[in-house]
Design a protein around this motif. Structure first.
Motif, PDB file in Angstrom:
ATOM      1  N   ALA A  49      -7.808  65.769-100.271  1.00 55.54           N
ATOM      2  CA  ALA A  49      -6.922  66.927-100.409  1.00 55.54           C
ATOM      3  C   ALA A  49      -5.471  66.477-100.572  1.00 55.54           C
ATOM      4  CB  ALA A  49      -7.062  67.839 -99.191  1.00 55.54           C
ATOM      5  N   VAL A  50      -5.088  65.454 -99.821  1.00 54.06           N
ATOM      6  CA  VAL A  50      -3.720  64.925 -99.919  1.00 54.06           C
ATOM      7  C   VAL A  50      -3.498  64.280-101.283  1.00 54.06           C
ATOM      8  CG1 VAL A  50      -2.108  63.219 -98.991  1.00 54.06           C
ATOM      9  CG2 VAL A  50      -3.500  64.597 -97.429  1.00 54.06           C
ATOM     10  N   LEU A  51      -4.486  63.513-101.752  1.00 50.98           N
ATOM     11  CA  LEU A  51      -4.369  62.887-103.068  1.00 50.98           C
ATOM     12  C   LEU A  51      -4.272  63.941-104.170  1.00 50.98           C
ATOM     13  CD1 LEU A  51      -6.948  59.937-102.866  1.00 50.98           C
ATOM     14  CD2 LEU A  51      -4.449  59.770-102.932  1.00 50.98           C
ATOM     15  N   PHE A  52      -5.079  64.990-104.031  1.00 53.82           N
ATOM     16  CA  PHE A  52      -5.037  66.068-105.023  1.00 53.82           C
ATOM     17  C   PHE A  52      -3.655  66.713-105.053  1.00 53.82           C
ATOM     18  CE2 PHE A  52      -5.192  70.722-105.522  1.00 53.82           C
ATOM     19  CZ  PHE A  52      -5.448  70.780-106.894  1.00 53.82           C
ATOM     20  N   ALA A  53      -3.122  67.007-103.875  1.00 51.73           N
ATOM     21  CA  ALA A  53      -1.799  67.636-103.807  1.00 51.73           C
ATOM     22  C   ALA A  53      -0.753  66.751-104.475  1.00 51.73           C
ATOM     23  CB  ALA A  53      -1.428  67.901-102.348  1.00 51.73           C
ATOM     24  N   ASP A  54      -0.866  65.456-104.270  1.00 54.33           N
ATOM     25  CA  ASP A  54       0.089  64.526-104.873  1.00 54.33           C
ATOM     26  C   ASP A  54      -0.039  64.522-106.394  1.00 54.33           C
ATOM     27  OD1 ASP A  54       2.024  62.225-104.633  1.00 54.33           O
ATOM     28  OD2 ASP A  54       0.352  61.198-105.617  1.00 54.33           O
ATOM     29  N   ARG A  55      -1.277  64.459-106.897  1.00 50.72           N
ATOM     30  CA  ARG A  55      -1.489  64.427-108.349  1.00 50.72           C
ATOM     31  C   ARG A  55      -1.128  65.760-109.007  1.00 50.72           C
ATOM     32  NH1 ARG A  55      -4.608  59.675-110.000  1.00 50.72           N
ATOM     33  NH2 ARG A  55      -4.184  58.229-108.293  1.00 50.72           N
ATOM     34  N   ALA A  56      -1.277  66.851-108.255  1.00 48.29           N
ATOM     35  CA  ALA A  56      -0.988  68.180-108.807  1.00 48.29           C
ATOM     36  C   ALA A  56       0.439  68.632-108.494  1.00 48.29           C
ATOM     37  CB  ALA A  56      -1.989  69.196-108.252  1.00 48.29           C
ATOM     38  N   PHE A  57       1.242  67.730-107.908  1.00 49.90           N
ATOM     39  CA  PHE A  57       2.647  68.013-107.584  1.00 49.90           C
ATOM     40  C   PHE A  57       2.784  69.222-106.650  1.00 49.90           C
ATOM     41  CE2 PHE A  57       2.445  66.146-111.853  1.00 49.90           C
ATOM     42  CZ  PHE A  57       3.135  64.959-111.621  1.00 49.90           C
ATOM     43  N   ILE A  58       1.932  69.234-105.624  1.00 55.02           N
ATOM     44  CA  ILE A  58       1.973  70.291-104.611  1.00 55.02           C
ATOM     45  C   ILE A  58       2.559  69.693-103.334  1.00 55.02           C
ATOM     46  CG2 ILE A  58       0.605  71.899-103.231  1.00 55.02           C
ATOM     47  CD1 ILE A  58      -1.568  71.666-105.447  1.00 55.02           C
ATOM     48  N   GLU A  59       3.552  70.339-102.786  1.00 51.54           N
ATOM     49  CA  GLU A  59       4.181  69.827-101.571  1.00 51.54           C
ATOM     50  C   GLU A  59       3.451  70.348-100.341  1.00 51.54           C
ATOM     51  OE1 GLU A  59       8.568  69.651 -99.378  1.00 51.54           O
ATOM     52  OE2 GLU A  59       8.369  70.477-101.411  1.00 51.54           O
ATOM     53  N   LEU A  60       3.043  69.418 -99.487  1.00 50.44           N
ATOM     54  CA  LEU A  60       2.376  69.787 -98.244  1.00 50.44           C
ATOM     55  C   LEU A  60       3.314  69.532 -97.071  1.00 50.44           C
ATOM     56  CD1 LEU A  60      -1.152  68.155 -98.800  1.00 50.44           C
ATOM     57  CD2 LEU A  60      -0.543  70.571 -99.052  1.00 50.44           C
ATOM     58  N   PRO A  61       3.370  70.451 -96.106  1.00 50.76           N
ATOM     59  CA  PRO A  61       4.232  70.250 -94.934  1.00 50.76           C
ATOM     60  C   PRO A  61       3.805  69.001 -94.164  1.00 50.76           C
ATOM     61  CG  PRO A  61       3.431  72.507 -95.043  1.00 50.76           C
ATOM     62  CD  PRO A  61       2.642  71.729 -96.042  1.00 50.76           C
ATOM     63  N   SER A  62       4.749  68.280 -93.635  1.00 48.93           N
ATOM     64  CA  SER A  62       4.404  67.108 -92.834  1.00 48.93           C
ATOM     65  C   SER A  62       3.688  67.554 -91.566  1.00 48.93           C
ATOM     66  CB  SER A  62       5.668  66.320 -92.473  1.00 48.93           C
ATOM     67  OG  SER A  62       6.581  67.137 -91.766  1.00 48.93           O
ATOM     68  N   HIS A  63       2.758  66.746 -91.111  1.00 46.24           N
ATOM     69  CA  HIS A  63       1.984  67.018 -89.894  1.00 46.24           C
ATOM     70  C   HIS A  63       1.134  68.285 -90.008  1.00 46.24           C
ATOM     71  CE1 HIS A  63       4.433  63.867 -88.195  1.00 46.24           C
ATOM     72  NE2 HIS A  63       5.543  64.581 -88.353  1.00 46.24           N
ATOM     73  N   SER A  64       0.804  68.696 -91.213  1.00 43.09           N
ATOM     74  CA  SER A  64      -0.049  69.878 -91.378  1.00 43.09           C
ATOM     75  C   SER A  64      -1.499  69.514 -91.088  1.00 43.09           C
ATOM     76  CB  SER A  64       0.077  70.437 -92.794  1.00 43.09           C
ATOM     77  OG  SER A  64      -0.231  69.447 -93.759  1.00 43.09           O
ATOM     78  N   THR A  65      -2.262  70.474 -90.585  1.00 45.49           N
ATOM     79  CA  THR A  65      -3.678  70.253 -90.305  1.00 45.49           C
ATOM     80  C   THR A  65      -4.464  70.335 -91.608  1.00 45.49           C
ATOM     81  OG1 THR A  65      -4.158  72.599 -89.984  1.00 45.49           O
ATOM     82  CG2 THR A  65      -3.392  71.345 -88.053  1.00 45.49           C
ATOM     83  N   LEU A  66      -5.734  69.935 -91.548  1.00 47.11           N
ATOM     84  CA  LEU A  66      -6.572  70.056 -92.739  1.00 47.11           C
ATOM     85  C   LEU A  66      -6.678  71.517 -93.155  1.00 47.11           C
ATOM     86  CD1 LEU A  66      -8.470  69.069 -94.926  1.00 47.11           C
ATOM     87  CD2 LEU A  66     -10.319  68.997 -93.227  1.00 47.11           C
ATOM     88  N   HIS A  67      -6.783  72.409 -92.181  1.00 44.92           N
ATOM     89  CA  HIS A  67      -6.865  73.836 -92.505  1.00 44.92           C
ATOM     90  C   HIS A  67      -5.616  74.292 -93.259  1.00 44.92           C
ATOM     91  CE1 HIS A  67      -8.107  78.014 -92.082  1.00 44.92           C
ATOM     92  NE2 HIS A  67      -6.862  78.299 -91.730  1.00 44.92           N
ATOM     93  N   ASP A  68      -4.458  73.839 -92.790  1.00 40.46           N
ATOM     94  CA  ASP A  68      -3.198  74.196 -93.457  1.00 40.46           C
ATOM     95  C   ASP A  68      -3.184  73.668 -94.892  1.00 40.46           C
ATOM     96  OD1 ASP A  68      -2.298  75.355 -91.102  1.00 40.46           O
ATOM     97  OD2 ASP A  68      -1.287  73.525 -90.426  1.00 40.46           O
ATOM     98  N   LYS A  69      -3.622  72.436 -95.055  1.00 34.92           N
ATOM     99  CA  LYS A  69      -3.631  71.828 -96.389  1.00 34.92           C
ATOM    100  C   LYS A  69      -4.538  72.621 -97.331  1.00 34.92           C
ATOM    101  CE  LYS A  69      -2.857  67.012 -94.858  1.00 34.92           C
ATOM    102  NZ  LYS A  69      -2.844  67.150 -93.395  1.00 34.92           N
ATOM    103  N   LEU A  70      -5.728  72.972 -96.828  1.00 35.47           N
ATOM    104  CA  LEU A  70      -6.681  73.688 -97.675  1.00 35.47           C
ATOM    105  C   LEU A  70      -6.184  75.079 -98.040  1.00 35.47           C
ATOM    106  CD1 LEU A  70     -10.119  72.680 -96.075  1.00 35.47           C
ATOM    107  CD2 LEU A  70      -8.916  71.642 -98.014  1.00 35.47           C
ATOM    108  N   GLN A  71      -5.494  75.718 -97.119  1.00 35.53           N
ATOM    109  CA  GLN A  71      -4.953  77.048 -97.407  1.00 35.53           C
ATOM    110  C   GLN A  71      -3.935  76.998 -98.549  1.00 35.53           C
ATOM    111  OE1 GLN A  71      -5.868  79.978 -96.388  1.00 35.53           O
ATOM    112  NE2 GLN A  71      -7.318  79.328 -94.824  1.00 35.53           N
ATOM    113  N   ILE A  72      -3.273  75.859 -98.686  1.00 30.30           N
ATOM    114  CA  ILE A  72      -2.276  75.709 -99.755  1.00 30.30           C
ATOM    115  C   ILE A  72      -2.934  75.304-101.075  1.00 30.30           C
ATOM    116  CG2 ILE A  72      -0.286  74.347-100.524  1.00 30.30           C
ATOM    117  CD1 ILE A  72       0.523  74.141 -97.540  1.00 30.30           C
ATOM    118  N   ILE A  73      -3.790  74.280-101.016  1.00 32.77           N
ATOM    119  CA  ILE A  73      -4.315  73.747-102.282  1.00 32.77           C
ATOM    120  C   ILE A  73      -5.383  74.642-102.907  1.00 32.77           C
ATOM    121  CG2 ILE A  73      -3.832  71.385-101.530  1.00 32.77           C
ATOM    122  CD1 ILE A  73      -6.876  70.986-101.224  1.00 32.77           C
ATOM    123  N   LYS A  74      -6.010  75.524-102.115  1.00 35.88           N
ATOM    124  CA  LYS A  74      -7.084  76.354-102.676  1.00 35.88           C
ATOM    125  C   LYS A  74      -6.590  77.243-103.816  1.00 35.88           C
ATOM    126  CE  LYS A  74      -6.823  80.312 -99.477  1.00 35.88           C
ATOM    127  NZ  LYS A  74      -7.572  81.089 -98.445  1.00 35.88           N
TER     128      LYS A  74
END
Length: 208
Positions: free
Chosen positions: A48-73
């Motif tokens: 999920a982190v790699l995808f966000a990086d390749r898709a130029f999506i900014e993820l909050p630092s120290h975010s949980t997996l749930h938080d990450k998925l809510q953004i990248i979905k």
């Protein structure tokens, strides 16, 4: 054991996922289904982190997996991939935080391996190397345990004759029975020369 995840080695970033994915496969063959679910969750989160990086999506630092998925979905146009991420998260969280988790079954472990395989094939073919064949989707194989090491054996040839000193076996006098048998070869001190005391002592035990 060949791994379903060898294709991850095509890129330096995904190559880092290979070791954990491969360990999850090994856990499965050892019936450590809890280990499978927790490792698959790790692979999914890092993907999920790699995808966000390749898709130029900014993820909050120290975010949980749930938080990450809510953004990248919102950036993934494949419902099966999104659903797989969330199901892996649920099973992985249960296995990581509960004693004797009910989720840790063979069925869930195998399904999670298939799901993370699907996610990784999607990610690699869409964001890493589009030359990889789409047929990878159909190539997942259930991990199987390697055959356990067995003691090496050596073959010996034997010749049997009949002792007719009693005169009761005249019909067999002069006849020979030739055959073969096997004996463990792990005794490096054994004397394997023809007709040695060692072979004469073990052969009767191995001849049927």
């Amino acid at each position: 054991m060949a791994s379903n995840f060898d294709f991850l080695k095509v890129d330096l970033d995904t190559a880092e996922l290979f070791s954990t994915a491969n360990m999850a496969e090994n856990n499965y063959t050892q019936k450590d289904y809890e280990g499978v679910l927790t490792k698959v969750r790790k692979v999914a989160e890092n993907t999920a982190v790699l995808f966000a990086d390749r898709a130029f999506i900014e993820l909050p630092s120290h975010s949980t997996l749930h938080d990450k998925l809510q953004i990248i979905k919102h950036h993934i146009n494949n419902k099966d991939i999104v659903d797989a991420f969330f199901e892996i998260k649920e099973h992985g969280n249960s296995s990581a935080h509960k004693l004797n988790p009910k989720d840790a079954t063979k069925e869930n472990a195998l399904k999670s391996l298939k799901q993370v395989y699907m996610i990784l094939v999607w990610f690699v073919t869409e964001y890493v190397d589009d030359q990889i064949k789409v047929s990878l989707y159909e190539n997942f194989l259930e991990p199987k345990a390697q055959e356990r090491y067995t003691t090496a054996e050596r073959k010996f040839i034997y010749v049997q004759t009949v002792n007719n000193e009693s005169g009761k076996f005249a019909a067999f006098e002069g006849a020979q029975k030739i055959g073969e048998g096997t004996v463990a070869s792990d005794d490096i001190e054994a004397d394997w020369t023809p007709n040695s005391d060692f072979l004469r002592s073990v052969a009767p035990k191995r001849i049927k």
